[in-house]
Scaffold this motif. Structure first.
Motif, mmCIF file in Angstrom:
data_model
loop_
_atom_site.group_PDB
_atom_site.id
_atom_site.type_symbol
_atom_site.label_atom_id
_atom_site.label_comp_id
_atom_site.label_asym_id
_atom_site.label_seq_id
_atom_site.Cartn_x
_atom_site.Cartn_y
_atom_site.Cartn_z
ATOM 1 N N PRO A 103 0.830 -1.221 0.240
ATOM 2 C CA PRO A 103 -0.128 0.167 -0.344
ATOM 3 C C PRO A 103 0.732 0.554 0.186
ATOM 4 O O PRO A 103 2.283 1.364 0.466
ATOM 5 N N ALA A 104 0.804 1.922 -0.274
ATOM 6 C CA ALA A 104 0.563 3.232 -0.514
ATOM 7 C C ALA A 104 0.947 3.738 0.449
ATOM 8 O O ALA A 104 0.195 3.619 1.489
ATOM 9 N N ASP A 105 2.064 4.765 1.343
ATOM 10 C CA ASP A 105 2.183 5.290 2.094
ATOM 11 C C ASP A 105 0.848 6.559 3.391
ATOM 12 O O ASP A 105 0.666 5.968 4.571
ATOM 13 N N HIS A 106 0.040 6.926 2.538
ATOM 14 C CA HIS A 106 -0.810 7.719 2.481
ATOM 15 C C HIS A 106 -2.529 6.918 2.768
ATOM 16 O O HIS A 106 -3.369 7.291 2.786
ATOM 17 N N ASP A 107 -2.426 5.658 1.953
ATOM 18 C CA ASP A 107 -3.769 5.090 1.418
ATOM 19 C C ASP A 107 -3.239 3.037 2.050
ATOM 20 O O ASP A 107 -3.397 2.360 1.080
ATOM 21 N N ASP A 108 -3.487 2.349 3.336
ATOM 22 C CA ASP A 108 -3.055 1.471 4.053
ATOM 23 C C ASP A 108 -4.691 0.640 3.717
ATOM 24 O O ASP A 108 -4.438 -0.822 3.289
ATOM 25 N N ASP A 109 -6.207 1.067 3.050
ATOM 26 C CA ASP A 109 -6.788 0.346 2.322
ATOM 27 C C ASP A 109 -6.463 -0.332 0.803
ATOM 28 O O ASP A 109 -6.711 -1.346 0.771
ATOM 29 N N LEU A 110 -4.930 0.036 0.201
ATOM 30 C CA LEU A 110 -4.985 -0.426 -1.115
ATOM 31 C C LEU A 110 -4.238 -1.785 -0.931
ATOM 32 O O LEU A 110 -3.630 -1.822 0.450
ATOM 33 N N PRO A 111 -5.091 -2.865 -1.542
ATOM 34 C CA PRO A 111 -3.856 -3.915 -1.436
ATOM 35 C C PRO A 111 -2.595 -4.142 -1.696
ATOM 36 O O PRO A 111 -2.201 -3.007 -3.062
ATOM 37 N N ASP A 112 -1.984 -5.124 -2.051
ATOM 38 C CA ASP A 112 -0.789 -5.281 -2.191
ATOM 39 C C ASP A 112 -0.867 -5.252 -4.169
ATOM 40 O O ASP A 112 -2.451 -6.159 -4.516
ATOM 41 N N LEU A 113 -0.235 -5.272 -4.692
ATOM 42 C CA LEU A 113 -0.353 -5.331 -6.191
ATOM 43 C C LEU A 113 0.783 -6.403 -7.017
ATOM 44 O O LEU A 113 2.153 -5.913 -6.735
ATOM 45 N N SER A 114 0.286 -7.549 -7.942
ATOM 46 C CA SER A 114 1.413 -8.230 -8.020
ATOM 47 C C SER A 114 1.969 -7.430 -9.093
ATOM 48 O O SER A 114 0.972 -7.154 -9.793
ATOM 49 N N VAL A 115 2.947 -7.567 -9.900
ATOM 50 C CA VAL A 115 3.661 -6.652 -11.200
ATOM 51 C C VAL A 115 3.757 -7.430 -11.842
ATOM 52 O O VAL A 115 4.867 -8.134 -11.918
ATOM 53 N N PHE A 116 3.889 -8.033 -13.493
ATOM 54 C CA PHE A 116 4.112 -8.457 -14.137
ATOM 55 C C PHE A 116 5.051 -8.317 -15.548
ATOM 56 O O PHE A 116 4.290 -7.493 -15.852
ATOM 57 N N ALA A 117 5.248 -8.087 -15.821
ATOM 58 C CA ALA A 117 5.894 -7.209 -17.568
ATOM 59 C C ALA A 117 7.158 -8.665 -18.451
ATOM 60 O O ALA A 117 7.842 -8.658 -17.626
ATOM 61 N N MET A 118 6.920 -7.296 -19.384
ATOM 62 C CA MET A 118 7.239 -7.982 -20.800
ATOM 63 C C MET A 118 7.732 -7.192 -21.404
ATOM 64 O O MET A 118 6.960 -6.268 -21.506
ATOM 65 N N LEU A 119 9.451 -7.263 -21.901
ATOM 66 C CA LEU A 119 9.237 -6.204 -22.919
ATOM 67 C C LEU A 119 8.798 -6.339 -24.540
ATOM 68 O O LEU A 119 8.869 -7.945 -24.846
ATOM 69 N N VAL A 120 8.446 -5.799 -24.839
ATOM 70 C CA VAL A 120 7.157 -6.223 -26.119
ATOM 71 C C VAL A 120 7.854 -4.597 -27.315
ATOM 72 O O VAL A 120 7.644 -3.503 -27.181
ATOM 73 N N GLN A 121 7.342 -5.152 -28.288
ATOM 74 C CA GLN A 121 7.396 -3.904 -29.443
ATOM 75 C C GLN A 121 5.471 -4.162 -29.567
ATOM 76 O O GLN A 121 4.573 -4.561 -29.793
ATOM 77 N N TRP A 122 4.999 -2.472 -29.981
ATOM 78 C CA TRP A 122 3.411 -2.046 -29.636
ATOM 79 C C TRP A 122 3.470 -2.256 -30.847
ATOM 80 O O TRP A 122 3.662 -1.560 -32.013
ATOM 81 N N ARG A 123 2.365 -2.764 -31.029
ATOM 82 C CA ARG A 123 1.034 -3.428 -32.025
ATOM 83 C C ARG A 123 0.048 -2.892 -31.447
ATOM 84 O O ARG A 123 -0.427 -4.130 -31.286
ATOM 85 N N ALA A 124 -0.763 -2.164 -31.998
ATOM 86 C CA ALA A 124 -2.185 -2.367 -31.207
ATOM 87 C C ALA A 124 -3.023 -3.175 -31.585
ATOM 88 O O ALA A 124 -4.045 -3.371 -31.144
ATOM 89 N N ALA A 125 -3.291 -3.080 -32.668
ATOM 90 C CA ALA A 125 -4.159 -4.864 -32.654
ATOM 91 C C ALA A 125 -3.763 -5.886 -31.731
ATOM 92 O O ALA A 125 -4.981 -6.965 -31.507
ATOM 93 N N ASP A 126 -2.800 -6.173 -31.832
ATOM 94 C CA ASP A 126 -2.186 -7.196 -30.578
ATOM 95 C C ASP A 126 -2.988 -6.846 -29.454
ATOM 96 O O ASP A 126 -3.032 -7.853 -28.701
ATOM 97 N N PHE A 127 -3.374 -6.234 -29.128
ATOM 98 C CA PHE A 127 -3.930 -6.136 -27.905
ATOM 99 C C PHE A 127 -5.538 -5.243 -27.291
ATOM 100 O O PHE A 127 -5.412 -5.203 -26.683
ATOM 101 N N ASP A 128 -6.267 -4.979 -28.684
ATOM 102 C CA ASP A 128 -6.959 -5.111 -28.555
ATOM 103 C C ASP A 128 -7.582 -5.945 -27.506
ATOM 104 O O ASP A 128 -9.131 -5.444 -27.063
ATOM 105 N N ALA A 129 -8.115 -7.103 -28.164
ATOM 106 C CA ALA A 129 -8.627 -7.932 -26.460
ATOM 107 C C ALA A 129 -8.348 -7.605 -25.035
ATOM 108 O O ALA A 129 -9.266 -7.687 -24.144
ATOM 109 N N ALA A 130 -7.084 -7.405 -24.587
ATOM 110 C CA ALA A 130 -6.718 -7.044 -23.453
ATOM 111 C C ALA A 130 -7.323 -5.588 -22.410
ATOM 112 O O ALA A 130 -7.666 -5.131 -22.574
ATOM 113 N N LEU A 131 -7.124 -4.326 -24.104
ATOM 114 C CA LEU A 131 -7.356 -3.474 -24.079
ATOM 115 C C LEU A 131 -9.358 -3.533 -23.752
ATOM 116 O O LEU A 131 -10.262 -2.485 -22.811
#
Length: 187
Positions: A103-131
């Motif tokens: 949680p951020a220092d000022h907001d203890d109500d925020l849950p923990d955040l798991s972050v998953f990342a990968m380097l990609v080349q952006w191609r708009a249509a590839d991510f339309d379903a996720a968007l």
């Protein structure tokens, strides 16, 4: 090449990788666009979905362009692997979290955040379903330009954009002026 956590910390310190957290931490570099005319939040028709995708494609191209970007999936459930049902699983796979944010220092109500990342080349249509999953408030992700640190963080209703410099935000505010809020606070 650095890890996502290293790249993130070099641009944003301990700020959580979420649009609203970035908006609060860097208001002078922040701009919000709306996905639909008149600030409507959810697409209801095929035409609405086409408008939403066209706006996000344009904005993401302005943020990322041809550069590599960190595609970042967010999960508010502490987890050791990205769920196969997540719309970004085809790109990120069953990777372990690239970082965990409490949680951020000022907001203890925020849950923990798991972050998953990968380097990609952006191609708009590839991510339309996720968007579209984000547009329907069923998922969350963001893109961070690997070179500049600029961020496109879509949410159900629009996107929060964070630019490296205030002058870049000002230029984008002109470019995308018909997609921004008429409110003085930009929301």
């Amino acid at each position: 090449m650095s890890t996502f956590a290293d790249a993130w910390h070099s641009h944003f310190g301990d700020t959580r990788p979420e649009g609203h957290s970035l908006r609060e931490a860097y208001p002078e570099r922040w701009l919000r666009i709306h996905s639909l005319p008149e600030g409507r939040r959810y697409p209801e028709t095929t035409k609405d979905r086409a408008i939403l995708l066209a706006r996000h494609h344009a904005v993401a191209a302005a943020i990322v362009g041809e550069d590599l970007a960190w595609l970042v999936a967010l999960s508010w459930d502490p987890t050791e692997a990205l769920a196969p049902a997540h719309p970004l699983f085809p790109w990120i796979g069953p990777a372990r979290p690239a970082g965990m944010w409490g949680p951020a220092d000022h907001d203890d109500d925020l849950p923990d955040l798991s972050v998953f990342a990968m380097l990609v080349q952006w191609r708009a249509a590839d991510f339309d379903a996720a968007l579209m999953e984000v547009a329907e408030d069923r998922s969350s992700f963001l893109l961070m330009n690997a070179e500049t640190g600029a961020v496109w963080a879509p949410y159900d209703g629009g996107a929060d954009l964070i630019f490296p410099h205030e002058w870049e935000r000002d230029r984008a505010a002109i470019q995308f002026s018909s997609w921004t809020s008429p409110r003085s606070d930009g929301l």
